[in-house]
Write a protein that holds these residues in place. Sequence first.
Motif, PDB file in Angstrom:
ATOM      1  N   TYR A   1      28.576 141.873 155.578  1.00  0.00           N
ATOM      2  CA  TYR A   1      27.273 141.279 155.422  1.00  0.00           C
ATOM      3  C   TYR A   1      27.456 140.609 153.895  1.00  0.00           C
ATOM      4  O   TYR A   1      27.033 139.506 153.657  1.00  0.00           O
ATOM      5  CB  TYR A   1      25.991 142.177 155.576  1.00  0.00           C
ATOM      6  CG  TYR A   1      25.042 141.267 155.571  1.00  0.00           C
ATOM      7  CD1 TYR A   1      24.311 140.271 156.156  1.00  0.00           C
ATOM      8  CD2 TYR A   1      24.180 141.760 154.234  1.00  0.00           C
ATOM      9  CE1 TYR A   1      23.121 139.635 155.888  1.00  0.00           C
ATOM     10  CE2 TYR A   1      23.031 141.089 153.746  1.00  0.00           C
ATOM     11  CZ  TYR A   1      22.563 140.292 154.503  1.00  0.00           C
ATOM     12  OH  TYR A   1      21.324 139.561 154.282  1.00  0.00           O
ATOM     13  N   SER A   2      27.684 141.637 153.210  1.00  0.00           N
ATOM     14  CA  SER A   2      27.728 141.019 151.472  1.00  0.00           C
ATOM     15  C   SER A   2      28.818 139.959 151.499  1.00  0.00           C
ATOM     16  O   SER A   2      28.695 139.110 150.529  1.00  0.00           O
ATOM     17  CB  SER A   2      27.774 142.252 150.698  1.00  0.00           C
ATOM     18  OG  SER A   2      29.290 142.719 150.713  1.00  0.00           O
TER      19      SER A   2
ATOM     20  N   HIS B   1      27.063 145.144 147.141  1.00  0.00           N
ATOM     21  CA  HIS B   1      27.117 145.988 148.494  1.00  0.00           C
ATOM     22  C   HIS B   1      26.815 147.403 148.134  1.00  0.00           C
ATOM     23  O   HIS B   1      26.766 147.840 147.073  1.00  0.00           O
ATOM     24  CB  HIS B   1      28.596 145.760 149.085  1.00  0.00           C
ATOM     25  CG  HIS B   1      29.559 146.195 148.090  1.00  0.00           C
ATOM     26  ND1 HIS B   1      30.058 147.621 148.124  1.00  0.00           N
ATOM     27  CD2 HIS B   1      30.505 145.832 147.478  1.00  0.00           C
ATOM     28  CE1 HIS B   1      30.911 147.672 147.022  1.00  0.00           C
ATOM     29  NE2 HIS B   1      31.351 146.513 146.925  1.00  0.00           N
TER      30      HIS B   1
ATOM     31  N   ASP C   1      30.098 138.021 143.231  1.00  0.00           N
ATOM     32  CA  ASP C   1      29.863 138.646 144.630  1.00  0.00           C
ATOM     33  C   ASP C   1      28.761 139.257 144.936  1.00  0.00           C
ATOM     34  O   ASP C   1      27.852 139.720 143.967  1.00  0.00           O
ATOM     35  CB  ASP C   1      31.215 139.783 144.829  1.00  0.00           C
ATOM     36  CG  ASP C   1      32.516 139.123 144.745  1.00  0.00           C
ATOM     37  OD1 ASP C   1      32.621 137.920 145.164  1.00  0.00           O
ATOM     38  OD2 ASP C   1      33.446 139.846 144.646  1.00  0.00           O
ATOM     39  N   ARG C   2      28.140 139.226 146.201  1.00  0.00           N
ATOM     40  CA  ARG C   2      27.171 139.887 146.635  1.00  0.00           C
ATOM     41  C   ARG C   2      27.168 141.369 146.436  1.00  0.00           C
ATOM     42  O   ARG C   2      28.175 141.873 146.837  1.00  0.00           O
ATOM     43  CB  ARG C   2      26.585 139.756 148.047  1.00  0.00           C
ATOM     44  CG  ARG C   2      25.533 140.133 148.549  1.00  0.00           C
ATOM     45  CD  ARG C   2      24.225 139.486 148.138  1.00  0.00           C
ATOM     46  NE  ARG C   2      22.981 140.151 148.644  1.00  0.00           N
ATOM     47  CZ  ARG C   2      22.247 139.268 149.500  1.00  0.00           C
ATOM     48  NH1 ARG C   2      22.753 138.106 149.782  1.00  0.00           N
ATOM     49  NH2 ARG C   2      21.237 139.796 149.826  1.00  0.00           N
TER      50      ARG C   2
ATOM     51  N   GLN D   1      27.695 146.710 156.318  1.00  0.00           N
ATOM     52  CA  GLN D   1      26.928 146.138 155.035  1.00  0.00           C
ATOM     53  C   GLN D   1      27.974 145.406 154.110  1.00  0.00           C
ATOM     54  O   GLN D   1      27.592 144.275 153.657  1.00  0.00           O
ATOM     55  CB  GLN D   1      26.366 147.411 154.462  1.00  0.00           C
ATOM     56  CG  GLN D   1      25.142 147.006 153.600  1.00  0.00           C
ATOM     57  CD  GLN D   1      25.556 146.645 152.218  1.00  0.00           C
ATOM     58  OE1 GLN D   1      26.773 146.846 151.677  1.00  0.00           O
ATOM     59  NE2 GLN D   1      24.661 145.802 151.436  1.00  0.00           N
ATOM     60  N   TYR D   2      29.199 145.906 154.211  1.00  0.00           N
ATOM     61  CA  TYR D   2      30.023 145.097 153.183  1.00  0.00           C
ATOM     62  C   TYR D   2      30.455 143.978 153.755  1.00  0.00           C
ATOM     63  O   TYR D   2      30.644 142.832 153.226  1.00  0.00           O
ATOM     64  CB  TYR D   2      31.239 145.934 152.992  1.00  0.00           C
ATOM     65  CG  TYR D   2      32.115 145.238 151.885  1.00  0.00           C
ATOM     66  CD1 TYR D   2      31.757 145.377 150.453  1.00  0.00           C
ATOM     67  CD2 TYR D   2      33.301 144.965 152.083  1.00  0.00           C
ATOM     68  CE1 TYR D   2      32.283 144.818 149.697  1.00  0.00           C
ATOM     69  CE2 TYR D   2      34.141 144.429 150.988  1.00  0.00           C
ATOM     70  CZ  TYR D   2      33.479 144.467 149.613  1.00  0.00           C
ATOM     71  OH  TYR D   2      34.491 143.746 148.821  1.00  0.00           O
TER      72      TYR D   2
ATOM     73  N   MET E   1      21.976 141.622 158.359  1.00  0.00           N
ATOM     74  CA  MET E   1      22.049 142.723 157.268  1.00  0.00           C
ATOM     75  C   MET E   1      21.574 143.955 158.413  1.00  0.00           C
ATOM     76  O   MET E   1      20.821 144.104 158.965  1.00  0.00           O
ATOM     77  CB  MET E   1      20.866 142.726 156.411  1.00  0.00           C
ATOM     78  CG  MET E   1      21.056 143.751 155.321  1.00  0.00           C
ATOM     79  SD  MET E   1      20.069 143.809 153.991  1.00  0.00           S
ATOM     80  CE  MET E   1      18.435 143.767 154.853  1.00  0.00           C
TER      81      MET E   1
ATOM     82  N   GLN F   1      27.341 136.924 153.125  1.00  0.00           N
ATOM     83  CA  GLN F   1      26.305 136.367 151.943  1.00  0.00           C
ATOM     84  C   GLN F   1      26.720 135.666 150.726  1.00  0.00           C
ATOM     85  O   GLN F   1      26.250 134.783 150.113  1.00  0.00           O
ATOM     86  CB  GLN F   1      25.370 137.452 151.682  1.00  0.00           C
ATOM     87  CG  GLN F   1      24.282 137.836 152.671  1.00  0.00           C
ATOM     88  CD  GLN F   1      23.558 136.693 153.354  1.00  0.00           C
ATOM     89  OE1 GLN F   1      22.953 136.007 152.719  1.00  0.00           O
ATOM     90  NE2 GLN F   1      23.982 136.383 154.556  1.00  0.00           N
ATOM     91  N   THR F   2      27.958 136.544 150.176  1.00  0.00           N
ATOM     92  CA  THR F   2      28.786 135.743 149.009  1.00  0.00           C
ATOM     93  C   THR F   2      29.102 134.439 149.348  1.00  0.00           C
ATOM     94  O   THR F   2      28.669 133.655 148.635  1.00  0.00           O
ATOM     95  CB  THR F   2      29.866 136.802 148.742  1.00  0.00           C
ATOM     96  OG1 THR F   2      29.279 137.948 148.285  1.00  0.00           O
ATOM     97  CG2 THR F   2      30.665 136.241 147.515  1.00  0.00           C
TER      98      THR F   2
END
Length: 693
Positions: free
Chosen positions: A451-452, A489, A486-487, A448-449, A333, A455-456
């Motif tokens: 990473y999201s 963001h 979806d995680r 960050q996106y 992250m 993580q999703t």
Amino acid sequence: MINRLLSTCVLLLLSLSLLAQVQTKTSLITFGLDEDHLSAFAKTQLAEIAEEATSTDLYRVELFGHTDQQGDAAYNADLAQRRAAIVAQTLIDLGLNEHKVSVASFGESRLLENANSEEAFAKNRRVELVLHTERIQSEDRLFELLASSRTHREVIDHDTENQVTGSEGVQLSIPANAFTFMDGRVLPAGAQIEVLLEEATRPSSMMAHRLSTNGKGGRLSTGGMVKVTGLYQGETLRLAEDKAIDVEIPTAEFDDEMRLYVGERRQDSGMNWDLDAGETVAKSERITAGNSKKKKMLSADEIALIEEIKAKLVRRDRFIRAMQTERLEAIKMPSFPKFKKLPSEFDPMAGVPKRPYIPEAPVRKVAQNSGFFSFTGASQRKLDEVFLADSLEYVKQIPTHEKKLDSYADQLVRFEAATPERAKAHQVKTDAIIDVRVAQAKAYLTDQYLYSIAQTVLGWKEHVETTGPYAKKSLKKLRYSNSLADRVHANADVVIGKALGPQKLSERFTLDTAGYDFEVYKRDFLLEKGLAVPMDSAKQLQREINLLFAGLNNMRFYKANKKAAELNEKISSTYAFQIRTPMPTWHNCDHPIPEGLYQLFVKKPSSAPTYFYAAEDQTLDYFPAGRMAASTYQRPVDLNVLSFGIVEDRLKLASHATKASKSQEASTILEYKFATLNEIEQALAALDNAPKG
């Protein structure tokens, strides 16, 4: 006399054999005065010991920390503990299993030499390292170790009904007073029974227990195998004549054709499976869906929809399981950017020229009369002289002052004329800093996106691996717990707005945020990681599942929701049957499958037991050591061949992935390599994750 001598020789040979298998070696790791760190020599010692331990089949390490008798006893106990701990951690860092390393501290209580000399002190400052190793020299011992780690043991009260759940999810319902002694005698009141539950619902546990799916009538497709043994004070018990143990084996997909088989161990350690008593018809009379007697049926339309939902869930989760997520775990992250400081707002008066200092004209002072005897005349003359001198100097400086004022006026004119340029330069500087800040914001948003997204996908994978696609209590929970979310963001407007600072309400905000499309980054990222196709497929199936749930909702959703137990039966069901055989033996949920023209065989007889595992058919063929391994199949199924055992007095392992075929390619030659018990365990565990077509 001769018989006694022969017996003595046999016992001696057995003892020597046992000594050859199990060895104990003690080493001393010494320390300096009041030290708990390792010397270079001690590190070399431990490296050699670790290599010796990991090169054997089994090992166990005991560490005992000691000190000399100098100093406080409590301090020495702690110092000895720290010494043993640093040795243990070093061994673990060198590759030893932490669960096989034990630590104890004796402080100064167990001196090696009880003397007040430097030589004795040095010998007493030590950690005693006891290494127990075993070289496995028989297949019986190998399979004993493999099976023991997969046997669930639980002590129960014999006078009451008990529920026992194994590590693989098998559930037992054992009635009160279920066991008797072998001769029929009743157990004493309040007896504590140890129940041994052996489960084989995975290929690894089937192989560890030396099981297979070869029946007398041909190959069987298994839904799981179970063996239950009761022990009282170490004595094996039998099941009472009027008692039965209820068994439920979990399964993702219930097969109505499953039948109950009872196994008998052959001399070559393989299994013969015979239909259990009562299994005399094509469809099983003994195996039912778990708790089926307590269930009411759903409507035909509801069942059809639920079956379709289940099928799509299985397909969706298959795509998720296929995702290669190893590289995603390395994506960390990102930290929120530390933006470069923005300049303050433009001040048109900043840097305005200073007005030059112009002294005022001198003022004549008048002497004051301070009393009766005061003489003001002399004082006034002195003041007038000073005034005259100051006035002359002032008149002399007037041209200089006028020049300064003229220059100041020119500076003001030029300053006011340059104000627009200064404002423009200030804006250019501000824009340059804002450009840097916006670039920081966009870089952060991209990281960050990504990473999201990672993580999703990891969240989907973890959910599928832990929870699975099955209802737990209600349809609502089935739906909500299985939606692919979806995680969340970062919000681009918020982040870029912070980068713009007070200017975010200007047109600049619209220009910097317009067209910032995350989907571009997402698509490139998923394509790079090879996740685009499975992710799109999983989401499409999720949309279809949601539509089916909507259809179920229109069919009196509340009614189906109240009957969640029926849904659980359909989606997360169990094979339920009863154990009635008095002696402990294996029970197997199986149904016969026909053989075909596709084949696989090992050209040379193997030197160890060999298994053929077909994940798609759920079949496991067993071939004893020295016997030709060959099987036929209905279709070209994927096969995992695994052979392990004692070869040339050492543990060896051979593995091979292939496919059943009609051609000569169906033959293979196994290549063995030396292996440790841990490597064999890893090879077995790998089969549990074999794809099922």
